[in-house]
Design an enzyme around this catalytic site. Structure first.
Site, mmCIF file in Angstrom:
data_model
loop_
_atom_site.group_PDB
_atom_site.id
_atom_site.type_symbol
_atom_site.label_atom_id
_atom_site.label_comp_id
_atom_site.label_asym_id
_atom_site.label_seq_id
_atom_site.Cartn_x
_atom_site.Cartn_y
_atom_site.Cartn_z
ATOM 1 C CD GLU A 38 17.897 -59.465 92.754
ATOM 2 O OE1 GLU A 38 18.393 -58.340 92.933
ATOM 3 O OE2 GLU A 38 17.491 -59.843 91.641
ATOM 4 C CE1 TYR A 121 17.150 -53.480 93.952
ATOM 5 C CE2 TYR A 121 18.799 -54.943 94.914
ATOM 6 C CZ TYR A 121 18.068 -54.507 93.830
ATOM 7 O OH TYR A 121 18.222 -55.123 92.619
ATOM 8 C CG ASP A 139 18.342 -51.030 91.025
ATOM 9 O OD1 ASP A 139 17.580 -50.246 90.425
ATOM 10 O OD2 ASP A 139 18.934 -51.965 90.445
HETATM 11 N N1 ADE Z 1 20.546 -56.164 89.229
HETATM 12 C C1 ADE Z 1 20.011 -56.483 90.409
HETATM 13 N N2 ADE Z 1 19.122 -57.478 90.295
HETATM 14 C C2 ADE Z 1 19.121 -57.821 88.998
HETATM 15 C C3 ADE Z 1 18.440 -58.799 88.244
HETATM 16 N N3 ADE Z 1 17.585 -59.621 88.831
HETATM 17 N N4 ADE Z 1 18.676 -58.851 86.916
HETATM 18 C C4 ADE Z 1 19.560 -58.013 86.350
HETATM 19 N N5 ADE Z 1 20.239 -57.099 86.999
HETATM 20 C C5 ADE Z 1 20.028 -56.995 88.313
#
Ligand code: ADE
Length: 347
Positions: A38, A121, A139
């Site tokens: 993340e 987030y 997000d």
């Molecule tokens: N963008 C942020 N977290 C994500 C996730 N777990 N899978 C795909 N895109 C992402």
């Protein structure tokens, strides 16, 4: 048409389970690994993150390893991903938790948010993906989906808008919090695309999407224009002396903190200005090569650069860190903005 938002849950998850991409961080339930993914995925594209993520976990497989790794090695693993404060905050966080005798990240949204580098987030995504917390991660992708569903013309940079969707989505979150969070992100990434081409014909939520009904998808999300980026001009000097290259460490605070860089000057120097300057600082040379002009764009700032390769015959004592070309490649992390100039170094 009023949106009955709880109606999105079933079709969304059904769609996700059929269409989701096979991504390395989707194969784990381990909160450490999910946390790393993340943080890497903030401000960086999925495709770019995949290989970094796998390599990072090979070298730094646990929270304890992250707490113990040398900062230079950590930054080297991050080299090219940008936004290096993310890497430093990961380590700060690991050190803090290990010091407290913790084996994993806290299983609580408010506690997660208190940790270095974990904002609302990341706390929500880690909470819902790793710990079954009913904390939807809001997000940019999710805001695009939601503002289109509601034809919501509020500015998405306004925190209140994010808080509002956090509240709305947390109310309808199913037991499978992980799939719910990931399905909303995935819909934003694969179907509800930005910049003029959402694939509404393939969207599982078009049946209740107000902007689809009124063909106003492209009006959302509404985002106030960011301030214009400041432009800084620089001259990058690759100084070579006895087969070694001069580098220096950036200050440990501020932009690109603690990374290494070539010697650089503010403003763009012409070759004549540069010759005068080198004389002043007592550098002699046999040859100067002009390198190409480049630009690097940060979120708030642009560097417009020119470079010179200088083959030195004498240099002031104690002036720089002199490293071999091999050390430069393997040991020191240069920010992407500057590493473009490293391609000019001849082996
Ligand atoms: N963008 C942020 N977290 C994500 C996730 N777990 N899978 C795909 N895109 C992402």
């Amino acid at each position: 048409m009023n949106v009955e938002i709880e109606q999105i849950v079933k079709p969304l998850i059904k769609w996700f389970q059929k269409e989701k991409r096979d991504l390395p961080w989707r194969k784990t339930n381990d909160s450490y690994q999910i946390w790393i993914s993340e943080i890497m995925l903030q401000q960086t594209r999925v495709e770019a993150v995949k290989e970094y993520y796998k390599r990072f976990l090979k070298v730094v497989p646990t929270l304890q390893d992250l707490a113990a790794i040398e900062e230079d090695q950590l930054l080297k693993l991050w080299e090219g991903l940008g936004y290096y404060s993310r890497a430093r905050n990961l380590q700060k966080c690991a050190k803090y938790l290990v010091l407290q005798g913790k084996k994993e990240l806290p299983r609580d949204y408010e506690e997660l948010k208190k940790l270095p580098g974990i904002g609302p987030y990341a706390a929500a995504s880690i909470g819902s993906i790793a710990y079954q917390l009913k904390t939807p991660a809001i997000d940019g992708n999710v805001l695009r989906v939601m503002t289109r569903i509601y034809e919501d013309d509020r500015d998405i940079m306004n925190k209140k808008v994010r808080d509002d969707y956090f509240f709305k989505l947390s109310k309808i979150m199913p037991e499978n919090t992980r799939d719910f969070t990931e399905s909303l992100m995935e819909l934003g990434a694969l179907i509800c695309l930005p910049n003029g081409n959402p694939l509404c014909d393939s969207c599982p939520l078009s049946f209740l999407c107000k902007s689809f009904k009124n063909k106003t998808m492209l009006n959302y999300p509404v985002k106030k224009k960011l301030e214009k980026r400041k432009i800084e001009e620089k001259t990058i000097l690759i100084l070579e002396y006895h087969d070694k290259i001069a580098i220096q460490k950036r200050p440990n605070k501020g932009l690109l903190a603690s990374l290494y860089e070539f010697y650089s000057l503010e403003e763009k120097y012409s070759i004549n200005q540069l010759k005068k300057y080198l004389k002043q600082i007592k550098i002699d040379y046999v040859n100067i090569e002009l390198l190409k002009e480049t630009k690097h764009i940060f979120s708030h700032l642009e560097w417009h650069m020119v470079g010179y390769y200088i083959h030195c015959t004498s240099v002031p004592e104690n002036s720089f860190i002199w490293v071999t070309k091999e050390e430069l490649e393997t040991k020191y992390s240069l920010p992407t903005a500057i590493s473009i100039y490293a391609n000019n170094i001849k082996k």
